[in-house]
Design a protein around this motif. Structure first.
Motif: not given
Lengths: 255, 290
Positions: A72, A74-75, A95-96, A143-144, A147
């Motif tokens: 995580s 490096r999303a 999500f993360a 979403r990324a 994280a």
């Protein structure tokens, strides 16, 4: 400062060389864009950085530690958003946080914050199939970021979008980059896109993939400093860089 | 009335012409109305009515002895009688409950075993190596063939009956799960891993929900397979159940109960199919819309 470093990386698929001895150094706050014709190994290099592909030679490290698996810090955002259709936009973003065991209230708060950041406030309860391509890609970015990565790896994230949406997403990407203090390593086919977004452009050539030139560019910093994107694109310096970059990409090809 | 419709004719004609030009310039603008075509549903309804009529007619004309073919009316009367008074010491509802109970107990067992087996087949080479040949061996064997062995091993009690049905259900559940798992997009899995998901979290949060549409299809097929195994499962030492009811009736040549039982089994299968399809739409509204 943390660096994401690919050092003399070679990637082979079934014994066939796809990338030979490519070195790339991404510092935090950098926006590094990989461009080049098809088959130059752009995506392979991104996958090495993501920990999805193992190089046959050379090393990939983040903050000095070797990259052996996805993580995580490096999303990744893919061209096809790879969102989860059984979750709402908000749940996708969260999500993360769910993976880390964050409480529902905290997940909602943080997810809504990120949705606001990508200008999707109010769309949290929407299902993925109700969103347009551009909106989906925004959810993917949020979403990324949820994280809390140190680096974002973007694999042609705007590739599937129409031209107008694409242009708007470019500024969104820059806004996110300045707001979230992450380093970005991005793959694209778009020459203008590379110039708008990058602080550094790495030009790769195929057969097997290798670096032919590296450009330091300042257009994205100018945008971050407040200059409007239209003015930047209208600057004769932009057009000149565009010509130079195009030449570099097609260098060695019969004119 | 006729006259007025004639006077409107020119207008209707212009309409038709405009329609044609539309269709030529932008062929995708509007689907042509299907005139003079019958839908499959109508044909099906007519077919069913025709079969019923043929049945009623041949019974009425006594083409076949009523011992072999009771009339629809006789079957209907028997249906009411069995609902009210029962047959072989149980009412129709009790027979149905007994059969449904067995089938659903078997379904639960088949899911508990089949879904993990399907996951193993879909996610690991070793899992596939172990379970694929076993399932391929089990799948084509008719339930009546392994029934004696199940009875030798597990006796004539309720567990044997449930096991016979569960075995018939196992392959569809496991194979559908496996095909769903194998169809999960690699990008989705990679995205989850890059967001920090462990292997177990990828299975729980990405692979299982991705495979859910396929798993539900497996359940639907399994319910059909299990329901059609019912009569075999209730062959030995049952005291209740639709299959048992039919067999008891057959022994005494009570053909109207046999026919009635067959129709009830068919009707319930139809209802189960309908419920599962509804469930699919409620549980996986995203299927086909990604």
């Amino acid at each position: 400062m943390t660096h994401l470093v690919l050092d003399k990386v070679s990637v082979h698929y079934d014994g066939q060389p796809a990338v030979e001895r490519v070195s790339i150094d991404v510092a935090k706050h950098d926006f590094v864009v990989l461009v080049g014709r098809s088959g130059c190994g752009k995506t392979s290099l991104l996958n090495v950085a993501a920990g999805l592909v193992e190089p046959v030679r050379g090393s990939a490290t983040i903050g000095g530690r070797p990259i052996t698996a996805p993580g995580s810090d490096r999303a990744v955002v893919f061209q096809n958003d790879a969102l989860f259709p059984w979750l709402t936009a908000r749940e996708n973003v969260a999500f993360a946080l769910r993976l880390r065991g964050a409480l529902p209230a905290e997940r909602t708060r943080r997810a809504d914050e990120l949705l606001r950041l990508v200008k999707l406030d109010g769309a949290g309860d929407k299902h993925i199939w109700e969103l347009s391509g551009g909106m989906r890609q925004r959810v993917g970015l949020a979403r990324a970021l949820a994280a809390e990565p140190q680096f974002l790896l973007l694999d042609e994230p705007l590739g599937a979008l129409d031209a107008l949406t694409r242009e708007r997403m470019q500024t969104t990407l820059l806004d996110l980059w300045t707001a979230s203090h992450v380093g970005v390593l991005m793959v694209t086919h778009g020459i203008e896109e590379a110039l708008v977004l990058a602080t550094r452009i790495v030009v790769l050539a195929p057969g097997p993939g290798r670096v032919v030139r590296t450009f330091e560019t300042g257009f994205s910093r100018r945008y971050a400093a407040g200059e409007p994107i239209r003015a930047i694109k209208a600057d004769p310096a932009f057009a000149a860089s565009r010509g130079e970059l195009t030449d570099a990409i097609f260098e060695g090809e019969a004119a | 009335m006729t006259v007025s419709s004639y006077t409107e004719r020119p207008i209707a004609n212009t309409g038709a012409k405009a329609d044609e030009t539309d269709a030529l310039s932008v062929p995708w603008s509007r689907p042509r109305p299907k005139r003079g075509r019958v839908s499959a549903r109508v044909v099906s309804a007519v077919t069913i009515l025709a079969v019923l009529a043929a049945w009623a007619l041949s019974a009425r004309l006594q083409l076949v002895s009523p011992v072999f073919l009771p009339s629809p009316a006789a079957v209907w009367i028997k249906f009411i009688a069995v609902v009210r008074d029962g047959f072989v010491d149980a009412t129709l509802v009790q027979h149905i409950v007994a059969s449904l109970g067995r089938v659903f107990a078997a379904l639960v067992a088949a899911v508990i075993v089949g879904v993990p087996v399907g996951l193993a087949i879909g996610t690991s080479v070793i899992g596939r190596g172990i379970f694929d040949p076993l399932l391929e061996f089990l799948r084509p064997i008719p339930p009546l063939a392994y029934l004696p062995l199940v009875i030798i091993w597990f006796g004539i009690g309720e567990p044997s009956k449930i096991l016979v049905i569960a075995i018939a259900m196992l392959a569809p559940v496991a194979l559908s799960t496996a095909s769903g798992v194998r169809g999960v997009s690699q990008e989705r899995v990679n995205a989850a891993r890059s967001l920090g998901a462990t292997r177990a979290q990828v299975i729980r949060h990405v692979i299982l929900p991705s495979a859910l549409p396929s798993i539900l299809t497996g359940l639907r097929i399994a319910l059909g397979a299990g329901w059609s195994t019912l009569v075999a499962a209730e062959l030995v030492a049952a005291t209740r159940g639709l299959g048992f009811m039919i067999q008891s009736a057959a022994q005494f040549l009570v053909t109207d109960v046999v026919v009635m039982g067959i129709l009830v089994i068919a009707a319930i299968a139809f209802v189960l199919e309908f419920i599962i399809r509804r469930l699919e739409r409620a549980l996986v509204p995203w299927a086909g819309r990604e």
